[in-house]
Design a protein around this motif. Sequence first.
Motif, PDB file in Angstrom:
ATOM      1  N   THR A   1      31.351 -39.443   3.265  1.00 42.33           N
ATOM      2  CA  THR A   1      30.607 -40.512   2.604  1.00 42.33           C
ATOM      3  C   THR A   1      29.269 -40.035   2.048  1.00 42.33           C
ATOM      4  N   GLU A   2      28.765 -38.916   2.577  1.00 40.27           N
ATOM      5  CA  GLU A   2      27.467 -38.412   2.116  1.00 40.27           C
ATOM      6  C   GLU A   2      27.377 -36.920   2.396  1.00 40.27           C
ATOM      7  N   ILE A   3      26.711 -36.199   1.489  1.00 40.54           N
ATOM      8  CA  ILE A   3      26.484 -34.757   1.657  1.00 40.54           C
ATOM      9  C   ILE A   3      25.037 -34.457   1.308  1.00 40.54           C
ATOM     10  N   GLN A   4      24.325 -33.823   2.237  1.00 32.22           N
ATOM     11  CA  GLN A   4      22.981 -33.321   1.980  1.00 32.22           C
ATOM     12  C   GLN A   4      23.047 -31.806   2.117  1.00 32.22           C
ATOM     13  N   THR A   5      22.556 -31.091   1.107  1.00 33.82           N
ATOM     14  CA  THR A   5      22.658 -29.637   1.110  1.00 33.82           C
ATOM     15  C   THR A   5      21.278 -29.005   1.038  1.00 33.82           C
ATOM     16  N   SER A   6      21.108 -27.948   1.800  1.00 35.83           N
ATOM     17  CA  SER A   6      19.898 -27.140   1.767  1.00 35.83           C
ATOM     18  C   SER A   6      20.310 -25.696   1.982  1.00 35.83           C
ATOM     19  N   ASP A   7      20.015 -24.857   0.991  1.00 40.91           N
ATOM     20  CA  ASP A   7      20.427 -23.453   1.033  1.00 40.91           C
ATOM     21  C   ASP A   7      21.943 -23.384   1.223  1.00 40.91           C
ATOM     22  N   ALA A   8      22.414 -22.729   2.284  1.00 42.05           N
ATOM     23  CA  ALA A   8      23.855 -22.568   2.496  1.00 42.05           C
ATOM     24  C   ALA A   8      24.423 -23.575   3.488  1.00 42.05           C
ATOM     25  N   LEU A   9      23.625 -24.576   3.881  1.00 39.80           N
ATOM     26  CA  LEU A   9      24.067 -25.567   4.857  1.00 39.80           C
ATOM     27  C   LEU A   9      24.274 -26.925   4.214  1.00 39.80           C
ATOM     28  N   SER A  10      25.230 -27.661   4.763  1.00 42.08           N
ATOM     29  CA  SER A  10      25.441 -29.047   4.340  1.00 42.08           C
ATOM     30  C   SER A  10      25.532 -29.932   5.563  1.00 42.08           C
TER      31      SER A  10
END
Length: 134
Positions: A9-18
């Motif tokens: 339902t939602e994806i937050q990404t930072s660098d190589a992480l989600s």
Amino acid sequence: MNILVGSITEIQTSDALSLLKIAVGGVIFTSIVIDTPKTVSYLNIGSLVRLYFKETEVILSKGSDLKISLQNRIPCEIATITKGLLLSEIAMRFGNQHITSIITTNACVQLDLQENDRVVALVKTNEISVAANA
């Protein structure tokens, strides 16, 4: 191994992480993965995925007013309890799915767990693995 199927339902990404939010039977689960929508094709809003977590990573609580950092809080009903000398296996119903927890028998006794008790199963975000639903 516990395996549930849900929809992202939602994806937050930072660098190589989600950080994923995944709906399973009306409950939102969170999982952090070392992938992004750019690195794997199944990381999309609406994609069906499988959640995997070990029985030994499932913490149980008989109360629902928890002031703790665990994000994954799963309302369950105990189906069966298999007590051993040191460890107990707690099989639970979560909607039409099942979750198993392995805790110490001492903890099982201290919580006074019984079949048909309502409990909250708790799993840390980093203990839930995610894969495409094949």
